[in-house]
Motif scaffolding. Structure first.
Motif, short mmCIF file in Angstrom:
data_model
loop_
_atom_site.label_atom_id
_atom_site.label_comp_id
_atom_site.label_asym_id
_atom_site.label_seq_id
_atom_site.Cartn_x
_atom_site.Cartn_y
_atom_site.Cartn_z
N ASP A 147 0.81 -1.19 -0.09
CA ASP A 147 0.03 -0.05 0.03
C ASP A 147 1.00 1.16 0.04
O ASP A 147 1.85 1.38 0.54
N TYR A 148 0.47 2.20 -0.83
CA TYR A 148 1.04 3.54 -0.77
C TYR A 148 -0.03 4.70 -0.71
O TYR A 148 -0.80 4.73 -1.56
N SER A 149 0.29 5.49 0.54
CA SER A 149 -0.71 6.57 0.65
C SER A 149 -2.13 6.30 0.68
O SER A 149 -2.95 7.20 0.34
N SER A 150 -2.45 5.05 1.14
CA SER A 150 -3.97 4.72 1.22
C SER A 150 -4.66 5.07 -0.31
O SER A 150 -5.76 5.35 -0.23
N THR A 151 -4.07 5.11 -1.19
CA THR A 151 -4.44 5.20 -2.58
C THR A 151 -4.25 4.42 -3.64
O THR A 151 -4.85 4.00 -4.67
N GLU A 152 -2.91 3.72 -3.67
CA GLU A 152 -2.67 2.81 -4.50
C GLU A 152 -1.83 1.71 -3.93
O GLU A 152 -1.37 2.04 -3.06
N LYS A 153 -1.65 0.70 -4.80
CA LYS A 153 -0.82 -0.38 -4.42
C LYS A 153 0.60 -0.42 -5.47
O LYS A 153 0.46 -0.13 -6.50
N ILE A 154 1.72 -0.43 -4.91
CA ILE A 154 2.71 -0.27 -5.61
C ILE A 154 3.67 -1.50 -5.57
O ILE A 154 3.73 -2.14 -4.54
N ALA A 155 4.47 -1.69 -6.55
CA ALA A 155 5.55 -2.76 -6.59
C ALA A 155 6.75 -2.24 -7.57
O ALA A 155 6.33 -1.74 -8.59
N SER A 188 -8.41 -4.12 -1.28
CA SER A 188 -8.66 -3.53 -0.06
C SER A 188 -7.96 -3.86 1.03
O SER A 188 -8.12 -3.58 2.18
N TYR A 189 -6.82 -4.72 0.92
CA TYR A 189 -6.28 -5.16 1.95
C TYR A 189 -5.17 -4.03 2.68
O TYR A 189 -4.68 -3.31 1.78
N ILE A 190 -4.65 -4.24 3.63
CA ILE A 190 -3.62 -3.28 4.36
C ILE A 190 -2.32 -3.92 4.38
O ILE A 190 -2.27 -5.29 4.50
#
Length: 152
Positions: free
Chosen positions: A71-79, A137-139
């Motif tokens: 999770d990044y900034s509760s806006t996007e998932k990054i890798a 929607s996971y943390i």
């Protein structure tokens, strides 16, 4: 009905059907330019399509990928990808929509938006999620596999 009117009517109908066939063919060509992928998170599957761009084709060349989506900034998932993608002909930035799969060129990472975000310089749209957005929607961080979707 006079013969010349029948010939005119036949010509008009032929042109109409021809135009419809051309339009249908164009739509099918556009669909063929999209590449279907899936993102697998445990037992859950997210379906997506990638546009036919140099950046997307370079991303596809790295598939299948096993990476961690965090999770990044509760806006996007990054890798972070194994290597940076080509940015040939890419716009200077984009305003991503919810469900967009993008590449952030300055950092070399994949970014999948699950919340709205504004224009970002250096962001390149690769494609879009078509089903399963709710699985993001996971943390925290989760391992995922990204692969081309099976044909058929």
């Amino acid at each position: 009905m006079p013969r010349y009117m029948l010939q005119s009517l036949a010509l008009i109908l032929a042109l109409m059907f021809s135009a419809t066939s051309i339009a249908d063919g164009t739509a099918n060509q556009d669909e063929r330019r999209m590449h279907a992928i899936r993102i697998i998170i445990g037992e859950r599957i997210i379906n997506a399509t990638l546009e036919d761009t140099p950046s997307s084709r370079d991303f596809i060349a790295q598939l299948p990928l096993s990476i961690d989506l965090e999770d990044y900034s509760s806006t996007e998932k990054i890798a972070y990808l194994p290597r940076k993608l080509a940015t040939t002909d890419a716009p200077s930035g984009v305003d991503p929509d919810i469900g967009d799969i993008t590449y952030y060129a300055p950092w070399g990472n994949l970014a999948i938006f699950y919340r709205d975000f504004g224009y970002s310089r250096g962001l390149i749209k690769l494609g879009r999620i078509t089903a399963g957005l709710e699985h993001l929607s996971y943390i925290g961080s989760k391992p995922v596999k990204i692969e081309l979707a099976p044909v058929g």
